[in-house]
Design a protein around this motif. Structure first.
Motif, PDB file in Angstrom:
ATOM      1  N   PHE A   1      41.308  17.699  44.071  1.00 32.45           N
ATOM      2  CA  PHE A   1      40.522  18.648  44.880  1.00 32.45           C
ATOM      3  C   PHE A   1      39.162  18.919  44.247  1.00 32.45           C
ATOM      4  CE2 PHE A   1      39.166  22.858  46.317  1.00 32.45           C
ATOM      5  CZ  PHE A   1      39.303  22.727  47.684  1.00 32.45           C
ATOM      6  N   VAL A   2      39.134  19.127  42.927  1.00 31.90           N
ATOM      7  CA  VAL A   2      37.864  19.515  42.302  1.00 31.90           C
ATOM      8  C   VAL A   2      36.998  18.308  41.961  1.00 31.90           C
ATOM      9  CG1 VAL A   2      38.881  21.631  41.395  1.00 31.90           C
ATOM     10  CG2 VAL A   2      38.789  19.620  39.925  1.00 31.90           C
ATOM     11  N   GLY A   3      37.606  17.191  41.597  1.00 26.73           N
ATOM     12  CA  GLY A   3      36.828  16.013  41.232  1.00 26.73           C
ATOM     13  C   GLY A   3      35.822  16.334  40.141  1.00 26.73           C
ATOM     14  N   ASP A   4      34.603  15.804  40.293  1.00 24.80           N
ATOM     15  CA  ASP A   4      33.535  16.101  39.334  1.00 24.80           C
ATOM     16  C   ASP A   4      32.528  17.091  39.916  1.00 24.80           C
ATOM     17  OD1 ASP A   4      32.383  14.507  41.227  1.00 24.80           O
ATOM     18  OD2 ASP A   4      31.608  12.999  39.833  1.00 24.80           O
TER      19      ASP A   4
ATOM     20  N   ARG B   1      28.327  19.525  47.422  1.00 25.69           N
ATOM     21  CA  ARG B   1      29.654  20.144  47.371  1.00 25.69           C
ATOM     22  C   ARG B   1      29.801  20.955  46.090  1.00 25.69           C
ATOM     23  NH1 ARG B   1      35.226  18.506  45.679  1.00 25.69           N
ATOM     24  NH2 ARG B   1      36.699  19.393  47.201  1.00 25.69           N
ATOM     25  N   GLU B   2      30.349  22.159  46.224  1.00 28.57           N
ATOM     26  CA  GLU B   2      30.645  23.016  45.084  1.00 28.57           C
ATOM     27  C   GLU B   2      32.020  23.640  45.293  1.00 28.57           C
ATOM     28  OE1 GLU B   2      26.593  25.147  43.805  1.00 28.57           O
ATOM     29  OE2 GLU B   2      26.876  25.103  45.973  1.00 28.57           O
ATOM     30  N   ILE B   3      32.693  23.981  44.189  1.00 30.73           N
ATOM     31  CA  ILE B   3      33.985  24.647  44.252  1.00 30.73           C
ATOM     32  C   ILE B   3      33.859  25.988  43.553  1.00 30.73           C
ATOM     33  CG2 ILE B   3      36.420  24.592  43.589  1.00 30.73           C
ATOM     34  CD1 ILE B   3      35.703  22.514  45.694  1.00 30.73           C
ATOM     35  N   VAL B   4      34.090  27.073  44.296  1.00 31.99           N
ATOM     36  CA  VAL B   4      34.151  28.404  43.706  1.00 31.99           C
ATOM     37  C   VAL B   4      35.627  28.696  43.429  1.00 31.99           C
ATOM     38  CG1 VAL B   4      33.603  30.833  44.008  1.00 31.99           C
ATOM     39  CG2 VAL B   4      32.127  29.095  45.027  1.00 31.99           C
TER      40      VAL B   4
ATOM     41  N   ARG C   1      29.413  21.523  31.107  1.00 29.72           N
ATOM     42  CA  ARG C   1      28.282  21.349  32.030  1.00 29.72           C
ATOM     43  C   ARG C   1      28.729  21.336  33.486  1.00 29.72           C
ATOM     44  NH1 ARG C   1      29.177  16.331  29.727  1.00 29.72           N
ATOM     45  NH2 ARG C   1      29.756  14.661  31.181  1.00 29.72           N
ATOM     46  N   GLN C   2      30.023  21.162  33.731  1.00 31.94           N
ATOM     47  CA  GLN C   2      30.522  21.150  35.105  1.00 31.94           C
ATOM     48  C   GLN C   2      30.666  22.572  35.664  1.00 31.94           C
ATOM     49  OE1 GLN C   2      33.970  18.654  35.629  1.00 31.94           O
ATOM     50  NE2 GLN C   2      34.273  19.215  37.777  1.00 31.94           N
TER      51      GLN C   2
ATOM     52  N   ASN D   1      32.371  34.794  34.883  1.00 27.67           N
ATOM     53  CA  ASN D   1      32.783  34.695  33.477  1.00 27.67           C
ATOM     54  C   ASN D   1      33.511  33.361  33.294  1.00 27.67           C
ATOM     55  OD1 ASN D   1      33.104  35.313  30.783  1.00 27.67           O
ATOM     56  ND2 ASN D   1      34.874  36.653  31.114  1.00 27.67           N
ATOM     57  N   ALA D   2      32.802  32.297  33.595  1.00 30.49           N
ATOM     58  CA  ALA D   2      33.389  30.958  33.687  1.00 30.49           C
ATOM     59  C   ALA D   2      34.026  30.491  32.387  1.00 30.49           C
ATOM     60  CB  ALA D   2      32.326  29.950  34.139  1.00 30.49           C
ATOM     61  N   SER D   3      33.541  30.961  31.240  1.00 31.36           N
ATOM     62  CA  SER D   3      34.109  30.506  29.968  1.00 31.36           C
ATOM     63  C   SER D   3      35.581  30.877  29.855  1.00 31.36           C
ATOM     64  CB  SER D   3      33.318  31.083  28.789  1.00 31.36           C
ATOM     65  OG  SER D   3      33.376  32.495  28.787  1.00 31.36           O
ATOM     66  N   PHE D   4      35.968  32.032  30.405  1.00 28.50           N
ATOM     67  CA  PHE D   4      37.373  32.451  30.384  1.00 28.50           C
ATOM     68  C   PHE D   4      38.230  31.468  31.185  1.00 28.50           C
ATOM     69  CE2 PHE D   4      40.940  34.643  32.372  1.00 28.50           C
ATOM     70  CZ  PHE D   4      41.557  35.261  31.292  1.00 28.50           C
ATOM     71  N   ASP D   5      37.829  31.212  32.428  1.00 26.83           N
ATOM     72  CA  ASP D   5      38.612  30.312  33.287  1.00 26.83           C
ATOM     73  C   ASP D   5      38.609  28.889  32.742  1.00 26.83           C
ATOM     74  OD1 ASP D   5      39.095  32.178  35.785  1.00 26.83           O
ATOM     75  OD2 ASP D   5      36.991  32.395  35.243  1.00 26.83           O
ATOM     76  N   ARG D   6      37.456  28.450  32.222  1.00 23.10           N
ATOM     77  CA  ARG D   6      37.369  27.101  31.668  1.00 23.10           C
ATOM     78  C   ARG D   6      38.321  26.936  30.482  1.00 23.10           C
ATOM     79  NH1 ARG D   6      32.405  27.176  30.018  1.00 23.10           N
ATOM     80  NH2 ARG D   6      32.796  27.316  27.778  1.00 23.10           N
TER      81      ARG D   6
END
Length: 225
Positions: free
Chosen positions: A80-83, A2-5, A113-114, A90-95
């Motif tokens: 919804f996202v769990g682990d 399972r992955e969440i985009v 790392r997630q 550009n994941a660093s922005f959203d994170r």
């Protein structure tokens, strides 16, 4: 697996300057296929939305005024996202924004790392090229015709397709042969040759008879052979 985009929209670029999340859109993927399960919410940022941000996503303070606070939606989001791995461009922005909101809500932040960054994936795959989401859609054949303005859920849906293509598409890692190749036949054209004569010459027949004289009860002489 399972992955969440996911994707977010915000009032600006830096939560340390007081900017807030105003939209979150998530798309679930299992085993390399979108399942149709999504999480989507607009959020009241409790502040103004600068005009330059409105030009990007079209979300004004008046529209967001009656929307829930992040603190009101945090449990649904975390459930919804769990682990699960979280995929973003550009994941660093959203994170940074997600973790800033989690901290405001008194919740633990999500570890780096997630997160999976499709921008970094694209840079490795297409070094030196434009790797914006729109550029990747064009390069990978993913339609973004509906993308007049940025929207978190729509962008997450488009990014999910881009993410799968960056990994080789839905049949990634498989050396599959097309149906046409599997069922094709091969025609071999050979020149015509006349049949060869098989009757022995007189000399060959005499040599064969002499050879048979050396054998005990040879099968060639049975039944008149």
């Amino acid at each position: 697996m399972r992955e969440i985009v996911f994707d977010t929209e915000t009032t600006g670029f830096d939560p340390n300057e007081g900017h807030r999340l105003i939209e979150i859109g998530c798309v679930e993927i299992r085993h390399g296929l979108a399942t149709g399960e999504t999480f989507h919410v607009y959020l009241n940022p409790e502040r103004d939305v600068p005009e330059e941000a409105v030009r990007v996503h079209g979300l004004r303070r008046e529209f967001l005024a009656d929307k829930p606070l992040f603190a009101d939606m945090v449990d649904r989001f975390l459930d919804f996202v769990g682990d699960t791995p979280l995929v973003a461009h550009n994941a660093s922005f959203d994170r940074t924004f997600i973790n800033a909101e989690l901290a405001k809500a008194g919740r633990p932040t999500l570890p780096s790392r997630q997160f999976v960054d499709t921008l970094e994936m694209a840079k490795r795959k297409f070094p030196g090229q434009r790797n914006s989401l729109d550029a990747l859609c064009e390069r990978l054949g993913v339609s973004n015709a509906r993308r007049d303005l940025h929207g978190a859920l729509l962008d997450a849906e488009i990014l999910a397709e881009v993410y799968l293509e960056l990994q080789g598409g839905r049949q990634r890692g498989l050396e599959l042969v097309s149906e046409a190749t599997r069922t094709a036949t091969v025609e071999v054209h050979r020149p015509h040759r006349a049949a060869r004569p098989h009757a022995p010459s007189d000399e060959e027949a005499a040599a064969h008879a002499a050879f048979l004289d050396l054998l005990t009860d040879p099968i060639w002489r049975r039944d008149g052979g």
